[in-house]
Scaffold this active site. Sequence first.
Site, short mmCIF file in Angstrom:
data_model
loop_
_atom_site.label_atom_id
_atom_site.label_comp_id
_atom_site.label_asym_id
_atom_site.label_seq_id
_atom_site.Cartn_x
_atom_site.Cartn_y
_atom_site.Cartn_z
N GLY A 80 0.67 -1.31 0.00
CA GLY A 80 -0.07 0.12 -0.07
C GLY A 80 0.84 1.23 0.10
N SER A 107 -2.06 -3.05 -5.04
CA SER A 107 -2.89 -2.81 -3.72
C SER A 107 -4.20 -1.92 -3.73
CB SER A 107 -1.83 -1.94 -2.57
OG SER A 107 -2.48 -1.84 -1.75
N GLN A 128 -6.20 -6.30 -5.74
CA GLN A 128 -6.70 -6.61 -4.57
C GLN A 128 -7.82 -5.55 -3.86
OE1 GLN A 128 -3.96 -4.77 -1.45
NE2 GLN A 128 -4.26 -6.64 -0.11
N TYR A 130 -9.95 -4.22 -1.16
CA TYR A 130 -10.45 -4.03 0.16
C TYR A 130 -12.01 -3.27 0.26
CZ TYR A 130 -5.43 -3.95 2.14
OH TYR A 130 -4.32 -4.31 2.34
N THR A 156 -8.97 -9.51 0.19
CA THR A 156 -7.91 -9.57 1.41
C THR A 156 -8.96 -9.91 2.80
OG1 THR A 156 -6.26 -8.45 0.32
CG2 THR A 156 -6.36 -8.37 2.96
N ARG A 165 0.69 -0.54 14.91
CA ARG A 165 2.23 -0.76 14.69
C ARG A 165 2.89 0.33 15.38
NH1 ARG A 165 -0.15 -0.57 8.93
NH2 ARG A 165 -0.97 -2.88 8.64
N HIS A 277 -0.36 -11.03 6.59
CA HIS A 277 -0.15 -9.60 6.14
C HIS A 277 1.21 -9.18 6.48
CE1 HIS A 277 -3.20 -6.53 4.62
NE2 HIS A 277 -2.24 -5.54 5.19
#
Length: 381
Positions: A80, A107, A128, A130, A156, A165, A277
């Site tokens: 991403g 992404s 991908q 989302y 995903t 994070r 991931h």
Amino acid sequence: MKSIITVDDLRHRAKKHLPRILFDWIEGGAGDEAALRDNEDAISRVRFLPRYMIDVTQRSQSKTLFGRTYDSPFGIAPTGYAGVFRPRADTILAGAAKRANLPFILSGTSVDSIETVMEAAPEHAWYQLYGAADPQITTDMIRRADRAGCAALVITIDIPVAARRERDLRNGFAIPLALTPRLLLDGMMHPAWAVRYLANGGMPVMENWRPYAPSGANAMQVAQFANTHSYCVQTWDHLKLFRDLWPRKLVVKGVSHPEDAAIAVELGADGIIASNHGGRQSDRLAAIPDLIPLLRDAVGAKFPLMIDGGIRRGTDVLAALCLGADFVFAGRAPLYGAVAGGEKGADRALEILRDELDAIMGQIGCLSLESTDLQRFVLAR
């Protein structure tokens, strides 16, 4: 690029190129980053059992997936916001995949649009998805990917909630990227990145989301709008809907549990990508290489089982195949290349993986990766 010997060389060059806040976003994982390390450790623990006294002068690393033969058994995983780190990075990676005859997964949080990337790599790009909070946006994105000719739609499933994070929390990283005094100072220490970033107008527009944001929205506002659709609820009912809407190959990415793998098969998935991931969602998830045998048992011998996470060398690619995977995707390795050297860097990353894979195949007497008996080349675990 001639002085670049390994993917880690590209990593170090990317680190020098980027402000710390951005490099940490690429490099980091969730919590203590145990899952991130475990992915790499698990694949590096695999030990090969070579066969000698074999003529290895003719060997092929080509691999067939979904009826298409690729030149190597690996592709580029989605990463991403790549366009924040290097302008046009999504298109750069897609072009590298096309030149190497490999698949590339765009992404769902890309900067470049589906349409732009498909023009660059019309037969190699997957998308991908989302899912958005607004189902009409999700449906339109699927239709756009269909009209653009994406070979596969990748659903995903492994981001039900936002990750913690800690590197990003300490650095204050967020998209849209705010030009704080800290970032400005860090940018001054990385002038090549800063010049490219500012020359391209600063924060780039997330083109896939531009059509859905309020009319006239700038890059910051488009990114903020996209963020309001993050981490929406997804269930197996959504997968049924996606299957009904999508006419070509449908892949479910983010599978770790054998029961989820079995459900995905039952609901019409054409393949799964086992993934945690890249260790970016939780630091207590199982290492994907350790799960390959369990997932293989769940989906059967002939169902396309792919993996990503922890792939840094060509030897890692072969280890995953010998454990039972059909195909492998690498995210950080090609992204390091694109950040470090643009098109030449992305090409070099794929070339390194390919050369390392060829060398280990010759070393252990493995002539073809289309074999169904690759497990004989690794020590039983």
